[in-house]
Motif scaffolding. Structure first.
Motif, PDB file in Angstrom:
ATOM      1  N   TYR A 120      11.388 -10.192  -0.436  1.00 46.00           N
ATOM      2  CA  TYR A 120      10.210 -10.114   0.422  1.00 46.00           C
ATOM      3  C   TYR A 120      10.162 -11.113   1.550  1.00 46.00           C
ATOM      4  O   TYR A 120       9.430 -10.907   2.520  1.00 46.00           O
ATOM      5  CB  TYR A 120       8.925 -10.215  -0.402  1.00 46.00           C
ATOM      6  CG  TYR A 120       8.839 -11.372  -1.364  1.00 46.00           C
ATOM      7  CD1 TYR A 120       8.605 -12.668  -0.933  1.00 46.00           C
ATOM      8  CD2 TYR A 120       8.976 -11.154  -2.730  1.00 46.00           C
ATOM      9  CE1 TYR A 120       8.513 -13.713  -1.820  1.00 46.00           C
ATOM     10  CE2 TYR A 120       8.880 -12.205  -3.638  1.00 46.00           C
ATOM     11  CZ  TYR A 120       8.634 -13.481  -3.177  1.00 46.00           C
ATOM     12  OH  TYR A 120       8.555 -14.513  -4.069  1.00 46.00           O
ATOM     13  N   GLY A 169       2.967  -7.477   2.198  1.00 43.21           N
ATOM     14  CA  GLY A 169       2.386  -6.252   1.662  1.00 43.21           C
ATOM     15  C   GLY A 169       1.679  -5.439   2.733  1.00 43.21           C
ATOM     16  O   GLY A 169       1.824  -4.211   2.805  1.00 43.21           O
ATOM     17  N   GLN A 186      -4.204   0.092  -4.169  1.00 40.99           N
ATOM     18  CA  GLN A 186      -3.985  -1.221  -3.570  1.00 40.99           C
ATOM     19  C   GLN A 186      -4.837  -2.239  -4.309  1.00 40.99           C
ATOM     20  O   GLN A 186      -6.046  -2.285  -4.133  1.00 40.99           O
ATOM     21  CB  GLN A 186      -4.322  -1.202  -2.081  1.00 40.99           C
ATOM     22  CG  GLN A 186      -4.092  -2.537  -1.379  1.00 40.99           C
ATOM     23  CD  GLN A 186      -4.394  -2.462   0.105  1.00 40.99           C
ATOM     24  OE1 GLN A 186      -4.783  -1.418   0.627  1.00 40.99           O
ATOM     25  NE2 GLN A 186      -4.227  -3.578   0.800  1.00 40.99           N
ATOM     26  N   ARG A 199      -0.768 -11.829  -3.978  1.00 40.42           N
ATOM     27  CA  ARG A 199       0.091 -10.656  -4.100  1.00 40.42           C
ATOM     28  C   ARG A 199      -0.729  -9.376  -3.913  1.00 40.42           C
ATOM     29  O   ARG A 199      -1.920  -9.332  -4.198  1.00 40.42           O
ATOM     30  CB  ARG A 199       0.773 -10.604  -5.483  1.00 40.42           C
ATOM     31  CG  ARG A 199       1.739 -11.731  -5.764  1.00 40.42           C
ATOM     32  CD  ARG A 199       3.002 -11.606  -4.921  1.00 40.42           C
ATOM     33  NE  ARG A 199       3.996 -12.602  -5.282  1.00 40.42           N
ATOM     34  CZ  ARG A 199       4.098 -13.804  -4.730  1.00 40.42           C
ATOM     35  NH1 ARG A 199       3.226 -14.170  -3.780  1.00 40.42           N
ATOM     36  NH2 ARG A 199       5.047 -14.635  -5.104  1.00 40.42           N
ATOM     37  N   TRP A 200      -0.026  -8.327  -3.463  1.00 41.33           N
ATOM     38  CA  TRP A 200      -0.559  -6.974  -3.474  1.00 41.33           C
ATOM     39  C   TRP A 200       0.239  -6.152  -4.470  1.00 41.33           C
ATOM     40  O   TRP A 200       1.477  -6.190  -4.478  1.00 41.33           O
ATOM     41  CB  TRP A 200      -0.420  -6.310  -2.102  1.00 41.33           C
ATOM     42  CG  TRP A 200      -1.301  -6.833  -1.021  1.00 41.33           C
ATOM     43  CD1 TRP A 200      -0.908  -7.507   0.106  1.00 41.33           C
ATOM     44  CD2 TRP A 200      -2.725  -6.691  -0.925  1.00 41.33           C
ATOM     45  NE1 TRP A 200      -1.994  -7.804   0.883  1.00 41.33           N
ATOM     46  CE2 TRP A 200      -3.130  -7.314   0.281  1.00 41.33           C
ATOM     47  CE3 TRP A 200      -3.699  -6.107  -1.735  1.00 41.33           C
ATOM     48  CZ2 TRP A 200      -4.457  -7.363   0.686  1.00 41.33           C
ATOM     49  CZ3 TRP A 200      -5.022  -6.151  -1.334  1.00 41.33           C
ATOM     50  CH2 TRP A 200      -5.389  -6.774  -0.132  1.00 41.33           C
TER      51      TRP A 200
END
Length: 240
Positions: A120, A169, A186, A199-200
């Motif tokens: 990421y 995200g 989501q 975080r997602w």
């Protein structure tokens, strides 16, 4: 302090001493959160120690087949050992290959559910360890390539689930839509009420519909886990 070499869950154990990325909250969140119960075929992209695939196996039918793709040989070997030691070794399969080159070994060749705890970091300082660098940064698998692989391997009705940091995200949602993937769930994750989103948890589908939203907190006070985190993970953690 000596680093823990394994994690014991209620129904399986995960050794991670040879894995590039150790068992962490991200993987546990995704493995517990994604809707997998009705899937016939599941794909875990970048399986690492195999924890997400193992969690999916615990939550699915004895007929569900799960393929796990891993680029690093050491990680793939550790995942294979963890799979063999689990109650579901006959339906968990490791493949050592870049996802861009992966060809499903079975017919039908497409997956109902795809899961990934992907690299990421896009523009950030690189860690000194090459394996860890490639596991955390979008070097061998950028997000466009990941979406391309998902497009090739996911059924028309299937879902793709990822866990990503806050900024990455939101960027991923924007990147996915022109490629025909819509965010249908989501959930935000943060350590405590009032803290920034860390975080997602994101689910994508080819069909556009209203997005289900929610939030998971890790702690409600001090080091006491929140009700939302306990409810999500109670089937896995020994102390719950």
């Amino acid at each position: 302090m000596k680093r823990k070499t394994h994690f014991q869950f209620k129904q399986f154990e995960v050794q991670h001493d040879r894995s590039t990325m150790k068992v962490g909250t991200d993987a546990v969140l995704l493995g517990a959160w994604a809707h997998v119960a009705n899937a016939n075929r599941i794909l875990d992209i970048g399986t690492g120690s195999g924890i997400i695939a193992l969690m999916a196996a615990q939550r699915t039918s004895p007929l569900t087949q799960i393929d796990a793709v891993e680029l690093e040989g050491q990680d793939a070997a550790q995942a294979a050992d963890n799979f063999s030691a689990s109650p579901w070794g006959d339906r968990l399969h490791v493949h050592i290959t870049p996802i861009q080159d992966f060809t499903p070994p079975q017919t039908p060749s497409l997956y109902n559910v795809i899961l990934s705890n992907p690299p990421y970091f896009i523009n950030s300082q690189e860690p000194p360890n090459k394996r860890r660098h490639e596991a955390r940064h979008t070097v061998t698998l950028d997000h466009a390539a990941l979406l391309g692989a998902v497009d090739r391997l996911l059924t028309r009705e299937g879902t793709f689930n990822v866990v990503l940091p806050y900024t990455e995200g939101l960027q991923f949602i924007t990147l996915a839509q022109p490629r025909g993937f819509f965010c249908t769930r989501q959930y935000s994750f943060r350590t405590r009420e009032g803290k920034p989103i860390e975080r997602w948890l994101l689910e994508f589908s080819r069909k556009e519909r209203a997005t289900e939203t929610g939030e998971i907190l890790l702690y409600k006070e001090k080091l006491e886990w929140s009700d939302s985190y306990v409810e999500l993970t109670r089937d896995f953690y020994l102390k719950l």
